[in-house]
Design an enzyme around this catalytic site. Structure first.
Site, PDB file in Angstrom:
ATOM      1  N   HIS A 292      -3.018  -5.034   1.812  1.00  0.00           N
ATOM      2  CA  HIS A 292      -2.256  -5.553   2.996  1.00  0.00           C
ATOM      3  C   HIS A 292      -2.384  -7.025   3.165  1.00  0.00           C
ATOM      4  CE1 HIS A 292      -2.094  -1.007   3.999  1.00  0.00           C
ATOM      5  NE2 HIS A 292      -3.174  -0.947   3.457  1.00  0.00           N
TER       6      HIS A 292
ATOM      7  N   CYS B 200       0.841  -0.969  -0.134  1.00  0.00           N
ATOM      8  CA  CYS B 200       0.022   0.032   0.027  1.00  0.00           C
ATOM      9  C   CYS B 200       0.940   1.230   0.075  1.00  0.00           C
ATOM     10  CB  CYS B 200      -0.944  -0.184   1.044  1.00  0.00           C
ATOM     11  SG  CYS B 200      -2.172   1.161   0.950  1.00  0.00           S
TER      12      CYS B 200
ATOM     13  N   GLU C 165      -0.671  -8.168   5.560  1.00  0.00           N
ATOM     14  CA  GLU C 165      -0.461  -8.132   7.014  1.00  0.00           C
ATOM     15  C   GLU C 165      -1.608  -7.935   7.760  1.00  0.00           C
ATOM     16  OE1 GLU C 165       0.154  -5.672   4.803  1.00  0.00           O
ATOM     17  OE2 GLU C 165       0.139  -3.663   5.936  1.00  0.00           O
TER      18      GLU C 165
END
Lengths: 335, 199
Positions: free
Chosen positions: B180, B80, B182
């Protein structure tokens, strides 16, 4: 309604669940297991808030201030009609900012734009969501309309941040759907003392819950939730995590780079700066310095450098909290 | 043991570190200073605000060191905001051309906030070349609009009203993701990234 009616209802509920599972299985068999585009999911809300971590969100009242904030490296701006200090000075009723001003700011900067609505004023929140504000602050800085009952924040696609001055208050807000918590502090005073007090209160409760959890004393967690009127599940989650279950920022009275670094040391994930920047006489360099000190709070050399970028002679004068009358305190609004 | 640095200036770097710690043979470290960068075998630039991370990279003079890592073939992944920072050319969907600092390491053009504001943020499954299908969180996500050699776009999403939108790109051992991994905890992405580290 008779009791047997509720049996019928429960059976229908069970059928509905079975039907949904069956539909899912059919969809899988035909190869359509792709998750369609899904907006407003809790993960997207919490995920968005995670991106603020280690950053500074700055209060602004105009496009010009918003641009200064963006250039200084703010992770977001919070649009108000008046800065908290001016809200105090002006008195009267403080409401959400002009929608036109908010929209104009959204069209000139690229970072997320937040705005405040009054505690309990769901309609102001709906308007802010409608114009596309990225984060809504249900804030004690504005005049509350319903202190007994906060907005049902689960009903919104836009994430909310709420203030809290203790752990039970924070967990109640999370239960209502807040995606982010901030300390209340005493807004508009330029005095970080209350924010420090609130952060330490929250930390102390978390440490106690963590202790109960590690020693296997779930009964103590149960009692804590009962005494403090918070859901047991959230108290337990906090105990397991050893921190607040959502991102927690510091707010209320932060005026210098050292204030920001202090709050980071106390465990804040980032900081809101309200009047501190645009009520000083060196907003550009002060904004930059606070961004630097927040990101590098654990590196004393860099914080020194940041602190040298500002002059105490330019800091906002501030207000002695002890000189405020009880009815002038904002932190007691909406518990 | 592969030593992976996560740039910890601002954003959700901790989420990256926590996922890396669950993988075997990986040592994850948060990096903030020029000296920290010398000892890493791979680097992740996390999500956050690209303007904030960019200005902190400038303030701390990290740009040259990161560029020399890329030159020496050290894999770098940007998610991002990280992807925005890797790009040569950046603009914003509503604000237009944006004069912001980027590392300019990848031959890609990105458009920030391409899908809209936070209200429009979404989760979806996407197919990425060589990684496969991943669950992805798009948060005020950028679009990878264009790539020129040696960079190429490696993943697309069909988005209503926008058609096929580029969401990932690769240039040798540099990886740019508009989403993302994560946040959704997609380990597949990290395993692929780690394979880019030369033994």
């Amino acid at each position: 309604m008779k009791l047997v009616d509720s049996y019928v209802f429960l059976e229908k509920l069970r059928d509905l669940i079975y039907n949904l599972v069956e539909l899912r299985d059919k969809a899988r068999e035909s190869g359509a297991e792709l998750v369609p585009i899904r907006t407003g999911a809790p993960l997207v809300k919490y995920g968005f808030i995670s991106m603020f971590k280690g950053g500074v969100i700055m209060d602004v009242t105009s496009e010009k201030q918003a641009e200064i904030a963006e250039d200084a490296g703010a992770v977001g701006v919070m649009v108000l009609d008046k800065l908290p200090y001016d809200v105090r000075m002006a008195g009267g009723v403080a409401r959400t900012a002009d929608l036109k001003v908010i929209s104009n700011i959204m069209s000139v900067i690229t970072i997320p734009v937040s705005a405040k609505c009054r505690i309990g004023h769901a309609e102001e929140a709906r308007l802010l969501e409608e114009i596309g504000v990225d984060l809504i602050d249900e804030s004690e800085v504005l005049t509350p309309v319903d202190e007994k009952s906060h907005i049902d924040k689960w009903a919104f696609r836009t994430p909310f941040v709420n203030g809290a001055k203790s752990l039970p208050e924070a967990l109640r807000r999370i239960y209502e759907g807040a995606s982010m918590i901030r300390t209340k502090g005493e807004p508009g005073t330029g005095n970080v003392a209350e924010a420090v007090r609130h952060m330490k209160l929250v930390n102390r409760d978390i440490a106690a819950l963590r202790g109960y959890y590690l020693s296997g004393d779930l009964e103590a967690i149960w009692l804590y939730s009962k005494e403090n009127k918070v859901p047991y599940e959230l108290a337990l989650l906090t105990a397991r995590l050893g921190r607040l279950p959502v991102v927690n920022f510091a707010a209320g009275g932060i005026a210098t780079p050292a204030d920001a670094a202090l709050m980071m040391w106390l465990g804040a994930d980032g900081v809101f700066v309200g009047s501190g920047i645009f009520k000083s006489s060196d907003p550009d360099s002060r904004a930059r310095a606070i961004v630097l000190a927040t990101a590098f709070y654990d590196d004393p050399e860099t914080v020194v450098e940041a602190q040298k970028m500002v002059s105490e002679k330019s800091a906002m004068m501030g207000i002695d909290i002890r000189a405020l009358k009880p009815e002038q305190l904002m932190q007691v609004r909406g518990e | 043991m592969v030593r992976v640095g996560v740039l910890a200036l601002q954003g959700d770097f901790l989420e990256h570190v926590q996922i890396l710690r669950e993988l075997d043979g990986v040592e994850a470290v948060a990096v903030k200073r020029v000296d920290d960068l010398s000892s890493v075998d791979a680097l992740i630039i996390p999500g956050g605000e690209s303007t904030t991370i960019g200005s902190l990279i400038v303030a701390r003079g990290l740009a040259d060191k990161i560029a020399s890592l890329a030159e020496s073939g050290t894999p770098i992944m940007g998610t991002c905001a990280g992807a925005v920072l890797l790009a040569k050319s950046v603009s914003d969907k509503t604000v237009g051309p944006k004069d912001q600092f980027t590392l300019k390491l990848m031959n890609i053009e990105v458009v920030r906030n391409a899908f809209g504001r936070q209200r429009e943020s979404f989760i979806a499954d996407v197919d990425i070349d060589e990684i496969g299908r991943v669950r992805a969180a798009f948060i005020r996500a950028p679009e990878i609009k264009n790539a020129w050699p040696p960079a190429r776009i490696t993943g697309f999403i069909d988005y209503p009203g926008m058609g096929r939108v580029g969401v990932s790109a690769q240039q040798d051992s540099l990886l740019a993701l508009a989403f993302h991994p994560e946040i959704t905890g997609e380990k597949k992405v990290y395993e692929y990234f780690l394979r880019l580290v030369k033994a």
